[in-house]
Write a protein that holds these residues in place. Structure first.
Motif, PDB file in Angstrom:
ATOM      1  N   HIS A  48       0.836  -1.200   0.000  1.00 26.29           N
ATOM      2  CA  HIS A  48       0.000   0.000   0.000  1.00 26.29           C
ATOM      3  C   HIS A  48       0.875   1.257   0.000  1.00 26.29           C
ATOM      4  N   ASP A  49       0.380   2.293  -0.680  1.00 26.84           N
ATOM      5  CA  ASP A  49       1.083   3.570  -0.741  1.00 26.84           C
ATOM      6  C   ASP A  49       0.592   4.483   0.382  1.00 26.84           C
ATOM      7  N   PHE A  50       1.481   4.843   1.280  1.00 31.34           N
ATOM      8  CA  PHE A  50       1.143   5.737   2.382  1.00 31.34           C
ATOM      9  C   PHE A  50       1.899   7.064   2.265  1.00 31.34           C
ATOM     10  N   SER A  51       2.365   7.389   1.072  1.00 27.32           N
ATOM     11  CA  SER A  51       3.204   8.577   0.907  1.00 27.32           C
ATOM     12  C   SER A  51       2.455   9.878   1.188  1.00 27.32           C
ATOM     13  N   GLY A  52       1.142   9.885   1.054  1.00 29.57           N
ATOM     14  CA  GLY A  52       0.387  11.119   1.264  1.00 29.57           C
ATOM     15  C   GLY A  52       0.246  11.530   2.716  1.00 29.57           C
ATOM     16  N   LYS A  53       0.026  10.570   3.607  1.00 30.70           N
ATOM     17  CA  LYS A  53      -0.211  10.886   5.014  1.00 30.70           C
ATOM     18  C   LYS A  53       0.842  10.314   5.948  1.00 30.70           C
ATOM     19  N   GLY A  54       1.551   9.334   5.496  1.00 34.44           N
ATOM     20  CA  GLY A  54       2.522   8.691   6.367  1.00 34.44           C
ATOM     21  C   GLY A  54       1.996   7.365   6.885  1.00 34.44           C
ATOM     22  N   LEU A  55       2.841   6.695   7.637  1.00 27.36           N
ATOM     23  CA  LEU A  55       2.553   5.349   8.110  1.00 27.36           C
ATOM     24  C   LEU A  55       3.142   5.185   9.495  1.00 27.36           C
ATOM     25  N   GLY A  56       2.465   4.448  10.337  1.00 23.78           N
ATOM     26  CA  GLY A  56       2.982   4.137  11.660  1.00 23.78           C
ATOM     27  C   GLY A  56       2.636   2.713  12.043  1.00 23.78           C
ATOM     28  N   VAL A  57       3.504   2.108  12.835  1.00 26.70           N
ATOM     29  CA  VAL A  57       3.268   0.762  13.352  1.00 26.70           C
ATOM     30  C   VAL A  57       3.732   0.737  14.807  1.00 26.70           C
ATOM     31  N   ALA A  58       2.870   0.224  15.668  1.00 32.32           N
ATOM     32  CA  ALA A  58       3.203   0.061  17.084  1.00 32.32           C
ATOM     33  C   ALA A  58       3.448  -1.421  17.364  1.00 32.32           C
ATOM     34  N   ALA A  59       4.345  -1.701  18.301  1.00 26.09           N
ATOM     35  CA  ALA A  59       4.723  -3.087  18.603  1.00 26.09           C
ATOM     36  C   ALA A  59       3.511  -4.000  18.880  1.00 26.09           C
ATOM     37  N   PRO A  60       2.484  -3.561  19.641  1.00 24.91           N
ATOM     38  CA  PRO A  60       1.344  -4.457  19.854  1.00 24.91           C
ATOM     39  C   PRO A  60       0.652  -4.884  18.551  1.00 24.91           C
ATOM     40  N   GLN A  61       0.787  -4.088  17.498  1.00 28.14           N
ATOM     41  CA  GLN A  61       0.176  -4.437  16.221  1.00 28.14           C
ATOM     42  C   GLN A  61       0.887  -5.597  15.534  1.00 28.14           C
ATOM     43  N   ILE A  62       2.093  -5.910  15.980  1.00 23.62           N
ATOM     44  CA  ILE A  62       2.808  -7.070  15.427  1.00 23.62           C
ATOM     45  C   ILE A  62       3.070  -8.092  16.538  1.00 23.62           C
ATOM     46  N   GLU A  63       2.145  -8.117  17.498  1.00 24.51           N
ATOM     47  CA  GLU A  63       2.134  -9.097  18.599  1.00 24.51           C
ATOM     48  C   GLU A  63       3.315  -8.998  19.548  1.00 24.51           C
ATOM     49  N   ILE A  64       3.803  -7.784  19.737  1.00 24.62           N
ATOM     50  CA  ILE A  64       4.878  -7.554  20.705  1.00 24.62           C
ATOM     51  C   ILE A  64       4.347  -6.538  21.707  1.00 24.62           C
ATOM     52  N   ARG A  65       4.163  -6.931  22.938  1.00 22.69           N
ATOM     53  CA  ARG A  65       3.569  -6.052  23.952  1.00 22.69           C
ATOM     54  C   ARG A  65       4.626  -5.197  24.652  1.00 22.69           C
ATOM     55  N   ARG A  66       5.387  -4.470  23.869  1.00 23.02           N
ATOM     56  CA  ARG A  66       6.415  -3.582  24.393  1.00 23.02           C
ATOM     57  C   ARG A  66       6.149  -2.175  23.887  1.00 23.02           C
ATOM     58  N   SER A  67       6.667  -1.191  24.613  1.00 23.70           N
ATOM     59  CA  SER A  67       6.387   0.210  24.325  1.00 23.70           C
ATOM     60  C   SER A  67       7.352   0.766  23.267  1.00 23.70           C
ATOM     61  N   ALA A  68       7.065   0.395  22.017  1.00 22.30           N
ATOM     62  CA  ALA A  68       7.862   0.857  20.888  1.00 22.30           C
ATOM     63  C   ALA A  68       6.955   1.041  19.682  1.00 22.30           C
ATOM     64  N   ALA A  69       7.234   2.084  18.925  1.00 19.66           N
ATOM     65  CA  ALA A  69       6.506   2.344  17.679  1.00 19.66           C
ATOM     66  C   ALA A  69       7.444   3.050  16.720  1.00 19.66           C
ATOM     67  N   VAL A  70       7.111   2.963  15.449  1.00 17.57           N
ATOM     68  CA  VAL A  70       7.849   3.679  14.415  1.00 17.57           C
ATOM     69  C   VAL A  70       6.833   4.424  13.565  1.00 17.57           C
ATOM     70  N   VAL A  71       7.122   5.690  13.297  1.00 16.68           N
ATOM     71  CA  VAL A  71       6.266   6.530  12.469  1.00 16.68           C
ATOM     72  C   VAL A  71       7.087   6.989  11.270  1.00 16.68           C
TER      73      VAL A  71
END
Length: 179
Positions: A48-71
């Motif tokens: 998917h193309d997210f170039s217009g608004k950006g993209l973010g993923v938080a660790a819980p979204q990939i089954e990791i219950r730690r306080s980390a995210a990337v935007v």
């Protein structure tokens, strides 16, 4: 999104607060999680193309219950958030449609502050304070919510429901802000 390794709405990982890292003691674990988040982001970007608004993923979204995210803001380098905490939120707000990788088929009109101050921890254990504005503030706030066990639907006004993506007419367009 499930095929890309993103946990979907209803999974317990999305409704529980993430566990913070003890840094620098858990530096290696934090670095590993950040690598997994960046890899997930790369897989998603190929589909998917997210170039217009950006993209973010938080660790819980990939089954990791730690306080980390990337935007990944549009046209900028990724922002790594370890143990992020919003310390100041402006009273000035706006309302924009947001989507979420964890329920990708709907969009919701979400009010958010136009400016937030966020404390994060570096891998070396230092606390860093950063101010984010407008679209980047929205992206960062959305991911911090994930780390607190909240989905954007919890921020929507009472009586307002998400709409199917087919009804959302601005898909792919950048958010606009008054200067």
């Amino acid at each position: 999104m499930l095929d890309l390794g993103v946990v979907q709405y209803g999974a317990p990982d999305l409704s529980e607060p993430a566990r913070p890292f003890s840094l620098p003691d858990e530096r290696q674990a934090a670095d590993t999680v950040v690598g997994q988040l960046l890899a997930a982001m790369e897989r998603i970007r190929h589909v998917h193309d997210f170039s217009g608004k950006g993209l973010g993923v938080a660790a819980p979204q990939i089954e990791i219950r730690r306080s980390a995210a990337v935007v990944q803001p549009p046209g900028a380098d990724p922002i790594v958030l370890l143990n992020p905490r919003i310390t100041v939120a402006s009273e000035e707000m706006d309302e924009k449609f947001e989507g979420c990788l964890s329920f990708f088929d709907v969009r919701g009109l979400v009010p958010r502050p136009l400016r937030i101050t966020v404390e994060t921890t570096t891998l070396e254990g230092q606390v860093v304070t950063t101010v984010y504005e407008r679209g980047i503030a929205r992206l960062v706030h959305h991911e911090i919510d994930h780390l607190d066990g909240l989905l954007y639907t919890a921020r929507m006004r009472t009586g307002v429901a998400p709409i199917p993506v087919e009804e959302y007419r601005q898909t792919g367009r950048a958010w606009t802000y008054e200067q």
